[in-house]
Scaffold this motif. Structure first.
Motif, PDB file in Angstrom:
ATOM      1  N   TRP A 276      14.562   5.023  -1.420  1.00  0.00           N
ATOM      2  CA  TRP A 276      14.050   3.907  -2.212  1.00  0.00           C
ATOM      3  C   TRP A 276      12.847   4.380  -3.028  1.00  0.00           C
ATOM      4  CZ3 TRP A 276      15.894   3.256   2.701  1.00  0.00           C
ATOM      5  CH2 TRP A 276      16.837   2.231   2.923  1.00  0.00           C
ATOM      6  N   LEU A 277      12.851   4.130  -4.324  1.00  0.00           N
ATOM      7  CA  LEU A 277      11.657   4.319  -5.145  1.00  0.00           C
ATOM      8  C   LEU A 277      10.951   2.973  -5.211  1.00  0.00           C
ATOM      9  CD1 LEU A 277      13.117   6.967  -5.812  1.00  0.00           C
ATOM     10  CD2 LEU A 277      12.254   6.754  -8.147  1.00  0.00           C
ATOM     11  N   VAL A 278       9.733   2.929  -4.666  1.00  0.00           N
ATOM     12  CA  VAL A 278       9.028   1.664  -4.474  1.00  0.00           C
ATOM     13  C   VAL A 278       7.805   1.592  -5.392  1.00  0.00           C
ATOM     14  CG1 VAL A 278       7.860   0.177  -2.811  1.00  0.00           C
ATOM     15  CG2 VAL A 278       9.793   1.608  -2.064  1.00  0.00           C
ATOM     16  N   PRO A 279       7.798   0.665  -6.343  1.00  0.00           N
ATOM     17  CA  PRO A 279       6.618   0.507  -7.191  1.00  0.00           C
ATOM     18  C   PRO A 279       5.430  -0.015  -6.396  1.00  0.00           C
ATOM     19  CG  PRO A 279       8.564  -0.507  -8.194  1.00  0.00           C
ATOM     20  CD  PRO A 279       8.904  -0.213  -6.765  1.00  0.00           C
ATOM     21  N   THR A 280       4.255   0.478  -6.729  1.00  0.00           N
ATOM     22  CA  THR A 280       3.023   0.014  -6.094  1.00  0.00           C
ATOM     23  C   THR A 280       2.057  -0.467  -7.179  1.00  0.00           C
ATOM     24  OG1 THR A 280       2.209   2.297  -6.094  1.00  0.00           O
ATOM     25  CG2 THR A 280       3.246   1.495  -4.071  1.00  0.00           C
ATOM     26  N   PRO A 281       1.098  -1.309  -6.831  1.00  0.00           N
ATOM     27  CA  PRO A 281       0.213  -1.890  -7.842  1.00  0.00           C
ATOM     28  C   PRO A 281      -0.517  -0.840  -8.677  1.00  0.00           C
ATOM     29  CG  PRO A 281      -0.003  -3.069  -5.777  1.00  0.00           C
ATOM     30  CD  PRO A 281       0.835  -1.861  -5.483  1.00  0.00           C
TER      31      PRO A 281
ATOM     32  N   GLU B 124       8.922  -5.140   2.477  1.00  0.00           N
ATOM     33  CA  GLU B 124      10.043  -5.080   3.423  1.00  0.00           C
ATOM     34  C   GLU B 124      10.601  -3.666   3.533  1.00  0.00           C
ATOM     35  OE1 GLU B 124      12.828  -7.914   2.016  1.00  0.00           O
ATOM     36  OE2 GLU B 124      11.650  -9.663   2.635  1.00  0.00           O
ATOM     37  N   VAL B 125      10.772  -3.004   2.389  1.00  0.00           N
ATOM     38  CA  VAL B 125      11.324  -1.648   2.390  1.00  0.00           C
ATOM     39  C   VAL B 125      10.357  -0.679   3.066  1.00  0.00           C
ATOM     40  CG1 VAL B 125      11.941   0.315   0.909  1.00  0.00           C
ATOM     41  CG2 VAL B 125      12.818  -1.974   0.394  1.00  0.00           C
ATOM     42  N   LEU B 126       9.077  -0.775   2.745  1.00  0.00           N
ATOM     43  CA  LEU B 126       8.091   0.122   3.348  1.00  0.00           C
ATOM     44  C   LEU B 126       8.030  -0.043   4.866  1.00  0.00           C
ATOM     45  CD1 LEU B 126       5.231  -0.182   0.692  1.00  0.00           C
ATOM     46  CD2 LEU B 126       6.703   1.802   1.086  1.00  0.00           C
ATOM     47  N   ARG B 127       8.294  -1.234   5.348  1.00  0.00           N
ATOM     48  CA  ARG B 127       8.292  -1.466   6.785  1.00  0.00           C
ATOM     49  C   ARG B 127       9.559  -0.926   7.460  1.00  0.00           C
ATOM     50  NH1 ARG B 127       5.948  -7.651   6.566  1.00  0.00           N
ATOM     51  NH2 ARG B 127       3.726  -7.095   6.697  1.00  0.00           N
TER      52      ARG B 127
ATOM     53  N   ALA C 191      -2.370   0.765   4.982  1.00  0.00           N
ATOM     54  CA  ALA C 191      -3.313   0.136   5.913  1.00  0.00           C
ATOM     55  C   ALA C 191      -3.633  -1.288   5.474  1.00  0.00           C
ATOM     56  CB  ALA C 191      -4.587   0.976   5.999  1.00  0.00           C
ATOM     57  N   HIS C 192      -3.801  -1.475   4.174  1.00  0.00           N
ATOM     58  CA  HIS C 192      -4.058  -2.816   3.632  1.00  0.00           C
ATOM     59  C   HIS C 192      -2.897  -3.754   3.938  1.00  0.00           C
ATOM     60  CE1 HIS C 192      -5.258  -5.958   0.786  1.00  0.00           C
ATOM     61  NE2 HIS C 192      -4.015  -5.932   0.318  1.00  0.00           N
ATOM     62  N   LEU C 193      -1.672  -3.211   3.920  1.00  0.00           N
ATOM     63  CA  LEU C 193      -0.481  -4.022   4.171  1.00  0.00           C
ATOM     64  C   LEU C 193      -0.155  -4.134   5.659  1.00  0.00           C
ATOM     65  CD1 LEU C 193       1.791  -2.572   1.327  1.00  0.00           C
ATOM     66  CD2 LEU C 193       0.580  -4.770   1.312  1.00  0.00           C
ATOM     67  N   GLY C 194      -0.894  -3.418   6.492  1.00  0.00           N
ATOM     68  CA  GLY C 194      -0.637  -3.438   7.922  1.00  0.00           C
ATOM     69  C   GLY C 194       0.627  -2.692   8.310  1.00  0.00           C
ATOM     70  N   ILE C 195       0.933  -1.637   7.579  1.00  0.00           N
ATOM     71  CA  ILE C 195       2.158  -0.859   7.820  1.00  0.00           C
ATOM     72  C   ILE C 195       1.779   0.526   8.314  1.00  0.00           C
ATOM     73  CG2 ILE C 195       4.218   0.156   6.758  1.00  0.00           C
ATOM     74  CD1 ILE C 195       4.162  -2.128   4.727  1.00  0.00           C
ATOM     75  N   GLY C 196       2.358   0.948   9.416  1.00  0.00           N
ATOM     76  CA  GLY C 196       2.122   2.284   9.929  1.00  0.00           C
ATOM     77  C   GLY C 196       3.390   3.116   9.869  1.00  0.00           C
ATOM     78  N   LYS C 197       3.419   4.081   8.974  1.00  0.00           N
ATOM     79  CA  LYS C 197       4.587   4.941   8.797  1.00  0.00           C
ATOM     80  C   LYS C 197       4.131   6.384   8.597  1.00  0.00           C
ATOM     81  CE  LYS C 197       7.958   1.952   8.960  1.00  0.00           C
ATOM     82  NZ  LYS C 197       9.092   2.053   9.865  1.00  0.00           N
ATOM     83  N   PRO C 198       4.963   7.358   8.987  1.00  0.00           N
ATOM     84  CA  PRO C 198       4.626   8.745   8.656  1.00  0.00           C
ATOM     85  C   PRO C 198       4.519   8.916   7.140  1.00  0.00           C
ATOM     86  CG  PRO C 198       6.435   8.646  10.239  1.00  0.00           C
ATOM     87  CD  PRO C 198       6.216   7.244   9.753  1.00  0.00           C
ATOM     88  N   LEU C 199       3.511   9.666   6.706  1.00  0.00           N
ATOM     89  CA  LEU C 199       3.318   9.946   5.285  1.00  0.00           C
ATOM     90  C   LEU C 199       3.636  11.406   5.017  1.00  0.00           C
ATOM     91  CD1 LEU C 199      -0.010   8.036   4.522  1.00  0.00           C
ATOM     92  CD2 LEU C 199       2.295   7.419   3.788  1.00  0.00           C
ATOM     93  N   VAL C 200       4.397  11.656   3.956  1.00  0.00           N
ATOM     94  CA  VAL C 200       4.781  13.010   3.580  1.00  0.00           C
ATOM     95  C   VAL C 200       4.367  13.243   2.139  1.00  0.00           C
ATOM     96  CG1 VAL C 200       6.671  14.653   3.371  1.00  0.00           C
ATOM     97  CG2 VAL C 200       6.787  12.859   5.112  1.00  0.00           C
ATOM     98  N   ARG C 201       3.629  14.302   1.902  1.00  0.00           N
ATOM     99  CA  ARG C 201       3.199  14.598   0.546  1.00  0.00           C
ATOM    100  C   ARG C 201       4.340  15.246  -0.231  1.00  0.00           C
ATOM    101  NH1 ARG C 201      -1.285  19.119  -1.206  1.00  0.00           N
ATOM    102  NH2 ARG C 201      -1.160  18.792  -3.462  1.00  0.00           N
ATOM    103  N   LEU C 202       4.721  14.608  -1.337  1.00  0.00           N
ATOM    104  CA  LEU C 202       5.696  15.175  -2.269  1.00  0.00           C
ATOM    105  C   LEU C 202       5.149  14.976  -3.677  1.00  0.00           C
ATOM    106  CD1 LEU C 202       9.314  14.205  -1.068  1.00  0.00           C
ATOM    107  CD2 LEU C 202       8.241  16.468  -1.081  1.00  0.00           C
TER     108      LEU C 202
END
Length: 280
Positions: free
Chosen positions: A11-16, A29-32, A50-61
């Motif tokens: 998923w390519l997810v737009p952010t603000p 929903e997708v990020l969760r 963190a602002h959204l209250g979502i904890g997921k592994p982060l990978v630098r690409l």
């Protein structure tokens, strides 16, 4: 019976681009739901999650690590990708991730959402039925000159991104290529507290931002006006054309219309049309 694991997907997810309230419910929903979030800057994306209250592994690409895309897709079959701001895949490494997923036969989904160039284009007040998105201009050399010449020559509006510390140089180069009187706008800090859109000629904007500025920048440049010579091409010889048409037996009114189609102002076209028809 053990359920089958979810099928791989990217998923390519737009952010603000500024205001965090611009994140969509579907993006959250997708990020969760994904296995991991790939991004250009783990600190910036980590703050958003963190602002959204979502904890997921982060990978630098990013541009320097995108060669690891195939490995990341294998490790995290259900992967979200976000850029630093806006919709991924435009003027950022997201496009390379899409190609890697396509080559691996992994479905790709792009969510609609925030982007910088569309609001800036609308805010410019310039014609937007047709436009060209240039992204970032090359920093120097022949390719930069050619792209500047293309901006100057095309009849539709052009939208480009620029960094704050290169804005002054780019506006000066655009003024030289397109002419100082070409209309343009500079939009910065979209959706943030100090959002600003400055409109004027390229000469005026070049002077205004001569000392640089801050924030994310979108520059919008008007298209080449009708009748203005294309850079590198000779301007039409209106008098010679008018005499040719008069020699063909065309009347003053028809010649006037033809000259206006070549870019002459109405009064100038009418005066020339009268002059050449009186000669014959």
């Amino acid at each position: 019976m053990t359920p089958e694991p979810p099928s791989p997907r990217v998923w390519l997810v737009p952010t603000p681009v500024g205001n965090l309230g611009d994140i969509t419910l579907r993006a959250v929903e997708v990020l969760r739901a994904v296995d991991a979030v790939a991004c250009e800057d783990t600190r910036r994306t980590g703050a958003l999650l963190a602002h959204l209250g979502i904890g997921k592994p982060l990978v630098r690409l990013d541009a320097h690590t995108m060669h690891r895309a195939a490995q990341v897709l294998e490790t995290y079959p259900r992967l979200a990708y976000v850029s630093d701001a806006g919709t991924p895949g435009i003027s950022d490494p997201g496009a390379e991730l899409v190609r890697a997923a396509v080559e691996a036969d992994i479905p790709v989904e792009v969510l609609p959402g925030p982007t910088a160039f569309v609001p800036a284009l609308v805010l410019s007040g310039l014609p937007n039925a047709r436009f060209t998105f240039e992204g970032f201009l090359p920093r120097s050399g022949r390719e930069r000159r050619e792209r500047l010449e293309a901006v100057a020559a095309r009849p539709e509006t052009t939208v480009l991104y620029e960094s704050p510390h290169r804005l002054a140089a780019t506006l000066a180069d655009l003024a030289q290529a397109c002419g100082e009187r070409r209309a343009a706008s500079v939009t910065r800090e979209l959706s943030k507290r100090f959002e600003e859109t400055a409109r004027g000629t390229l000469a005026e904007l070049s002077t205004r931002f001569a000392e640089g500025t801050r924030g994310e920048i979108v520059v919008v440049v008007a298209g080449r006006p009708a009748g203005e010579a294309v850079p590198g091409e000779e301007a039409p010889d209106h008098a010679a054309l008018a005499r040719t048409w008069a020699g063909e037996g065309r009347g003053a009114r028809e010649i006037r219309e033809l000259l206006m189609g070549q870019g002459l102002r109405k009064n100038d076209a009418y005066a020339l049309a009268l002059a050449v028809t009186q000669e014959t």
